[in-house]
Design an enzyme around this catalytic site. Structure first.
Site, PDB file in Angstrom:
ATOM      1  N   ASP A  21      65.919-103.598   5.000  1.00  0.00           N
ATOM      2  CA  ASP A  21      66.099-102.440   5.872  1.00  0.00           C
ATOM      3  C   ASP A  21      65.904-102.818   7.339  1.00  0.00           C
ATOM      4  O   ASP A  21      65.066-103.654   7.664  1.00  0.00           O
ATOM      5  CB  ASP A  21      65.097-101.348   5.470  1.00  0.00           C
ATOM      6  CG  ASP A  21      65.429-100.008   6.090  1.00  0.00           C
ATOM      7  OD1 ASP A  21      66.598 -99.784   6.437  1.00  0.00           O
ATOM      8  OD2 ASP A  21      64.507 -99.188   6.239  1.00  0.00           O
ATOM      9  N   GLY A  22      66.679-102.174   8.198  1.00  0.00           N
ATOM     10  CA  GLY A  22      66.462-102.332   9.635  1.00  0.00           C
ATOM     11  C   GLY A  22      67.597-102.993  10.396  1.00  0.00           C
ATOM     12  O   GLY A  22      67.482-103.200  11.609  1.00  0.00           O
ATOM     13  N   GLY A  24      70.527-101.806  11.316  1.00  0.00           N
ATOM     14  CA  GLY A  24      71.077-100.922  12.344  1.00  0.00           C
ATOM     15  C   GLY A  24      70.159-100.762  13.537  1.00  0.00           C
ATOM     16  O   GLY A  24      70.600-100.806  14.698  1.00  0.00           O
ATOM     17  N   ARG A  25      68.861-100.577  13.269  1.00  0.00           N
ATOM     18  CA  ARG A  25      67.899-100.419  14.360  1.00  0.00           C
ATOM     19  C   ARG A  25      67.785-101.698  15.190  1.00  0.00           C
ATOM     20  O   ARG A  25      67.633-101.662  16.410  1.00  0.00           O
ATOM     21  CB  ARG A  25      66.532-100.029  13.790  1.00  0.00           C
ATOM     22  CG  ARG A  25      66.359 -98.538  13.596  1.00  0.00           C
ATOM     23  CD  ARG A  25      65.141 -98.223  12.768  1.00  0.00           C
ATOM     24  NE  ARG A  25      65.386 -98.487  11.345  1.00  0.00           N
ATOM     25  CZ  ARG A  25      64.444 -98.464  10.429  1.00  0.00           C
ATOM     26  NH1 ARG A  25      63.189 -98.222  10.774  1.00  0.00           N
ATOM     27  NH2 ARG A  25      64.731 -98.681   9.172  1.00  0.00           N
ATOM     28  N   THR A  67      74.396 -96.192  -3.364  1.00  0.00           N
ATOM     29  CA  THR A  67      75.464 -95.216  -3.562  1.00  0.00           C
ATOM     30  C   THR A  67      75.520 -94.252  -2.380  1.00  0.00           C
ATOM     31  O   THR A  67      76.590 -93.768  -2.012  1.00  0.00           O
ATOM     32  CB  THR A  67      75.253 -94.432  -4.874  1.00  0.00           C
ATOM     33  OG1 THR A  67      73.930 -93.855  -4.870  1.00  0.00           O
ATOM     34  CG2 THR A  67      75.387 -95.330  -6.083  1.00  0.00           C
ATOM     35  N   ASN A  69      75.003 -95.048   0.668  1.00  0.00           N
ATOM     36  CA  ASN A  69      75.598 -95.721   1.830  1.00  0.00           C
ATOM     37  C   ASN A  69      77.101 -95.474   1.965  1.00  0.00           C
ATOM     38  O   ASN A  69      77.669 -95.672   3.045  1.00  0.00           O
ATOM     39  CB  ASN A  69      75.352 -97.235   1.766  1.00  0.00           C
ATOM     40  CG  ASN A  69      73.915 -97.627   2.026  1.00  0.00           C
ATOM     41  OD1 ASN A  69      73.466 -98.680   1.575  1.00  0.00           O
ATOM     42  ND2 ASN A  69      73.180 -96.785   2.744  1.00  0.00           N
ATOM     43  N   ARG A 189      59.602-104.330   1.313  1.00  0.00           N
ATOM     44  CA  ARG A 189      60.506-103.542   2.155  1.00  0.00           C
ATOM     45  C   ARG A 189      60.239-103.857   3.619  1.00  0.00           C
ATOM     46  O   ARG A 189      59.099-103.836   4.075  1.00  0.00           O
ATOM     47  CB  ARG A 189      60.342-102.044   1.925  1.00  0.00           C
ATOM     48  CG  ARG A 189      61.301-101.246   2.833  1.00  0.00           C
ATOM     49  CD  ARG A 189      61.351 -99.781   2.549  1.00  0.00           C
ATOM     50  NE  ARG A 189      62.413 -99.191   3.382  1.00  0.00           N
ATOM     51  CZ  ARG A 189      63.154 -98.152   3.021  1.00  0.00           C
ATOM     52  NH1 ARG A 189      62.955 -97.585   1.853  1.00  0.00           N
ATOM     53  NH2 ARG A 189      64.084 -97.679   3.822  1.00  0.00           N
ATOM     54  N   ARG A 195      58.739 -96.183   1.765  1.00  0.00           N
ATOM     55  CA  ARG A 195      59.351 -95.501   0.623  1.00  0.00           C
ATOM     56  C   ARG A 195      60.219 -96.504  -0.129  1.00  0.00           C
ATOM     57  O   ARG A 195      60.554 -97.565   0.397  1.00  0.00           O
ATOM     58  CB  ARG A 195      60.183 -94.293   1.072  1.00  0.00           C
ATOM     59  CG  ARG A 195      61.247 -94.595   2.099  1.00  0.00           C
ATOM     60  CD  ARG A 195      62.036 -93.345   2.475  1.00  0.00           C
ATOM     61  NE  ARG A 195      63.035 -93.634   3.505  1.00  0.00           N
ATOM     62  CZ  ARG A 195      62.829 -93.524   4.807  1.00  0.00           C
ATOM     63  NH1 ARG A 195      61.641 -93.144   5.251  1.00  0.00           N
ATOM     64  NH2 ARG A 195      63.782 -93.798   5.679  1.00  0.00           N
TER      65      ARG A 195
END
Length: 246
Positions: A21-22, A24-25, A67, A69, A189, A195
């Site tokens: 994750d991350g 895009g940021r 899914t 996404n 994560r 989460r």
């Protein structure tokens, strides 16, 4: 002493799952389009796979595309699919050289034809490798997976080949897309989110959860080693007391 040298090779998790994750940021912080982050995340995938294989971890599962996404902007989805094909083509030779078997779980038929064909070809080419199994969760969500498993079990009951009283946890696990694989003992994560985002909900029942603020494109081997070291410091009791475990 380096981080890798602090790891007890006798106490490795056999299966590590990762939510990458991350991207895009990370790109936004640099004033770039989200796709720029996805492209730079490929290096993190390579380093994580190498670190897992070098340590001797048998299974590594990466959450690559959910899914949900599919609901992202069309241009980003198209770019992600093109990146997937490009990465598979570029990395298959490396997987073969390093004894890594490629696997994939999820609603793979939902992938564009070109992506699906390239993926299946790489899976077939690496099928004989035994060092580490790298599983990509693509067009995947755990609720989708569980629903599909329930449908298959219901069909077997309807056909008379399975009785309701024969349904056990193991039988249910055997109908999941991860059948034949051990449940992850560690889930990592990145990006500081706390989460699990519809990822391996059944399989993560007893996994140790590790969260790092690092954005995925910045994740490197040492970050993976830190997660393993943290895992090895934890006491896994599975409902028992500390006294019973020790």
């Amino acid at each position: 002493m380096g981080l890798r040298e602090q790891i007890d090779i006798e106490k490795l998790p056999s299966h590590v799952a990762v939510i990458m994750d991350g991207n895009g940021r990370w790109a936004k912080e640099k004033g770039k389009l989200r796709v720029f982050g996805h492209h730079n995340g490929v290096k993190s995938v390579r380093e994580t796979v190498e670190a897992a294989a070098e340590l001797g971890i048998q299974y590594l599962t990466l959450y690559a595309f959910s899914t949900e996404n599919w609901n992202r902007p069309k241009l980003e989805v198209m770019a992600l699919m093109e990146l997937l094909v490009h990465t598979i083509n570029n990395e298959t030779k490396t997987l073969l050289e390093n004894g890594i078997r490629l696997n994939a779980i999820g609603n793979l038929k939902a992938l564009p034809d070109k992506c699906y064909k390239e993926l299946q070809q790489a899976i077939t080419q690496t099928a004989g490798n035994t060092r580490t199994t790298l599983t990509l969760a693509l067009s995947y969500s755990s609720r989708w997976e569980i629903t599909e498993a329930v449908k298959r079990i219901a069909q077997e009951v309807k056909a008379g080949s399975l009785q309701p009283e024969d349904i056990t946890e193991q039988l249910f696990s055997n109908h999941l897309s991860t059948a034949g694989m051990p449940d992850p003992e560690l889930m990592i994560r990145t990006s500081g989110e706390f989460r699990i985002s519809n990822y391996l909900l059944w399989q993560l029942a007893y996994a140790e959860l590790y969260f790092t603020p690092k954005l995925w494109p910045d994740f490197r081997k040492d970050d993976f080693y830190e997660a393993i070291i943290d895992y090895q410091k934890r006491e896994r009791r599975f409902g028992l007391t500390s006294e019973q475990v020790n």
